[in-house]
Design a protein around this motif. Structure first.
Motif, mmCIF file in Angstrom:
data_model
loop_
_atom_site.group_PDB
_atom_site.id
_atom_site.type_symbol
_atom_site.label_atom_id
_atom_site.label_comp_id
_atom_site.label_asym_id
_atom_site.label_seq_id
_atom_site.Cartn_x
_atom_site.Cartn_y
_atom_site.Cartn_z
ATOM 1 N N TYR A 1 0.930 -1.149 0.039
ATOM 2 C CA TYR A 1 -0.168 0.070 -0.085
ATOM 3 C C TYR A 1 0.859 1.201 0.106
ATOM 4 C CZ TYR A 1 -3.966 -2.859 1.258
ATOM 5 O OH TYR A 1 -4.857 -3.785 1.123
ATOM 6 N N GLU A 2 0.294 2.325 -0.589
ATOM 7 C CA GLU A 2 0.904 3.437 -0.531
ATOM 8 C C GLU A 2 0.311 4.537 0.513
ATOM 9 O OE1 GLU A 2 0.996 5.378 -4.389
ATOM 10 O OE2 GLU A 2 2.470 4.190 -5.204
ATOM 11 N N ARG A 3 1.025 5.596 0.904
ATOM 12 C CA ARG A 3 0.430 6.557 1.823
ATOM 13 C C ARG A 3 -0.300 7.530 1.018
ATOM 14 N NH1 ARG A 3 6.503 6.976 4.086
ATOM 15 N NH2 ARG A 3 6.592 6.753 1.937
ATOM 16 N N GLY A 4 -1.671 7.280 0.624
ATOM 17 C CA GLY A 4 -2.738 8.226 -0.103
ATOM 18 C C GLY A 4 -2.933 9.555 0.723
ATOM 19 N N ALA B 1 -2.588 10.668 5.448
ATOM 20 C CA ALA B 1 -2.422 9.586 4.795
ATOM 21 C C ALA B 1 -3.443 8.426 5.284
ATOM 22 C CB ALA B 1 -0.959 9.037 4.468
ATOM 23 N N LEU C 1 -3.516 3.127 0.427
ATOM 24 C CA LEU C 1 -4.203 2.903 -0.954
ATOM 25 C C LEU C 1 -3.290 2.149 -1.914
ATOM 26 C CD1 LEU C 1 -5.656 6.338 -1.667
ATOM 27 C CD2 LEU C 1 -6.855 4.569 -0.572
ATOM 28 N N SER D 1 -4.180 5.182 -5.520
ATOM 29 C CA SER D 1 -3.735 6.423 -5.106
ATOM 30 C C SER D 1 -3.805 7.205 -6.099
ATOM 31 C CB SER D 1 -2.606 6.177 -4.504
ATOM 32 O OG SER D 1 -1.804 7.581 -4.153
ATOM 33 N N TRP E 1 -7.294 8.399 -7.630
ATOM 34 C CA TRP E 1 -7.913 9.298 -6.637
ATOM 35 C C TRP E 1 -7.568 10.848 -6.818
ATOM 36 C CZ3 TRP E 1 -11.777 10.303 -3.430
ATOM 37 C CH2 TRP E 1 -11.471 11.444 -2.513
ATOM 38 N N HIS E 2 -5.912 10.987 -6.909
ATOM 39 C CA HIS E 2 -5.462 12.214 -6.930
ATOM 40 C C HIS E 2 -5.610 12.775 -8.319
ATOM 41 C CE1 HIS E 2 -2.281 11.019 -3.559
ATOM 42 N NE2 HIS E 2 -3.515 11.372 -2.905
ATOM 43 N N GLU F 1 -11.088 1.159 -8.852
ATOM 44 C CA GLU F 1 -10.280 2.536 -8.834
ATOM 45 C C GLU F 1 -10.870 3.574 -9.921
ATOM 46 O OE1 GLU F 1 -6.841 1.631 -11.900
ATOM 47 O OE2 GLU F 1 -6.797 0.126 -9.906
#
Length: 478
Positions: A140-143, A165, A168, A173, A176-177, A244
């Protein structure tokens, strides 16, 4: 090297700017988010988030508030971040921060700091908030709920805090951004007459799925927008984590029903009874175009109905070609990825086979040399052992011969000695025998004399006793 560089940059910023990336945990006795109330319509934060583990944070930078965050110490993720759009900027190098006062309210650090700089100085670090180690190796990434791309360069550092964060997947991620950036820039900003009256809430709904048994993975992400202006409007968007490409629009009231019971996000002109339906429809139309993948202009002027009709027709005609082009690009990219992956597998297999062969050959040589060495070392030992055994066997034979000779010679010598001693022992025994005979005869004679004397003495004693008993005393005296 990257961590060292970012740490040096951070320390320089702390020394040059005393208020570098300050963040403050708001006490329970304070109203709302203190200085960060400016990020809510009418300076009134959302209502209904009243759990004991909900922590209010006023995220600051250079001693000025940049956005507000409601953080869940139970789920270790933010429930929402409230912010305003400033202007888009290129993403800066990530430099992740933590909020010390969430874990240790008694410490003297009243600002967000780099995690590597507070090791050992903050008690229970990570007890109430997520750390970088919770994401490493998790997939997972820090979304960011408050995306850094919607902030000016000077403000982006404040968004890279782990209290902003959520976990995600890389694809989610990114989408979303991308979607939030397009919606804010192309749909929301052009239709809010007063840009500084556009209020944004980006949030996450926690799920039971956890990263490393600690950080909750959101089941969905949401965005609530409010244009608190005379012709105000509000809008809600939801993206499901398991899809997503999803981006559903709904009213703020419908969004509130998906959150905790009793939640109210906005006050003032953002109420649904005061909204401009025309503005809201225009925003939803642009959001629909963004959702379908169409390009949207960012002009602040209202588009005419004719241009809108032309755009819709052009979109309908162009959509199949765009989708086909996207499909071809996707196929090409996947084909290139497959070719590289195939080449990688071939190279990996060939290199692996060569390495396995070299490793097996090396093991064979080592085993052969080891066996030869053991054999060569054992030869002197075996020869010495054979010589010692031969010598010990020879000594045993000599011992047996000597013992047998001694036994053979000891039999006649003893017999002769006993035979020679017999006459001497016989003659010497005669005086002793005669002595014993004489002693026996004398003893018998003495025994007879003693027996006769004893009988006579007894007879005399008996007669005397009778005389004393029956004869008168006078006569007895005579």
């Amino acid at each position: 090297e990257w961590t060292m560089k970012t740490s040096i940059v951070f320390l320089l910023c702390v020394s040059v700017f005393p208020g570098f990336s300050q963040g403050r945990v708001v006490r329970e006795d304070e109203t709302g988010f203190a200085e960060c109330n400016v990020f809510f319509p009418g300076q009134i934060p959302p209502e209904g988030f009243t759990k004991p583990f909900h922590v209010k944070i006023c995220q600051q930078y250079n001693k000025e508030p940049r956005f507000a965050t409601l953080y869940s110490t139970k789920d270790k993720i933010p429930l929402y971040s409230a912010f305003k759009f400033t202007k888009p900027a290129q993403s800066e190098e990530e430099n992740w921060l933590v909020e010390p006062q969430i874990d240790d309210p008694e410490n003297d650090l009243h600002e967000m700091v780099h995690e590597a700089d507070v090791g050992g100085t903050v008690a229970n670090l990570g007890a109430n908030q997520a750390l970088t180690s919770d994401y490493v190796g998790s997939g997972y990434e820090r979304g960011l709920l408050n995306p850094s791309l919607l902030n000016e360069e000077d403000f982006q550092v404040a968004t890279y805090t782990l209290t902003n964060a959520v976990p995600l997947s890389p694809a989610l991620s990114k989408s979303w951004h991308r979607d939030i950036g397009k919606v804010v820039e192309q749909a929301l900003m052009p239709h809010c007459s007063q840009m500084d009256h556009l209020y944004l809430l980006a949030g996450a709904i926690p799920s039971s799925v956890q990263v490393k048994g600690k950080v909750s993975v959101p089941e969905s992400l949401w965005l609530a927008a409010c244009c608190d202006a005379p012709q105000g409007w509000s809008l809600g968007l939801v993206k499901k984590v398991n899809d997503e490409n999803s981006l559903a629009d709904l009213t703020v009231r419908e969004l509130e029903k998906q959150l905790l019971p009793g939640v109210h996000l906005f006050k003032g002109n953002c109420g649904e009874d005061k909204q401009s339906q025309e503005k809201r429809e225009a925003v939803l139309q642009v959001v629909s175009q963004i959702r379908s993948g169409e390009q949207v202009g960012t002009s602040n002027n209202q588009e005419t109905k004719e241009s809108g009709w032309v755009r819709r027709v052009a979109g309908i005609i162009a959509t199949p070609f765009i989708k086909l082009l996207e499909l071809l690009i996707y196929i090409f990219v996947e084909l290139v990825k497959f070719v590289f992956y195939f080449l990688w597998l071939v190279v990996k297999r060939v290199v692996g086979t060569i390495l396995d062969g070299v490793y097996s050959l090396w093991n064979g040589m080592v085993s052969y040399l080891k066996a030869i060495s053991l054999v060569l070392i054992s030869i002197p030992y075996d020869v010495g052992r054979v010589i010692i055994n031969i010598f010990l066997g020879f000594l045993q034979i000599v011992q047996d011969v000597v013992s047998l000779t001694y036994r053979i010679l000891s039999i006649p010598v003893g017999f002769v000695l006993h035979l020679a001693a017999f006459p001497y022992q016989s003659i010497c025994a005669i005086p002793s025998v005669l002595k014993d005979v004489a002693t026996g005869i004398g003893g018998t004679f003495s025994l007879v004399i003693d027996a006769t004397a004893a009988v006579l003495h007894g007879f005399y004693y008996l007669v005397g006793h009778i005389v004393k008993r029956f004869v008168p005393k006078g006569f007895s005296d005579d």
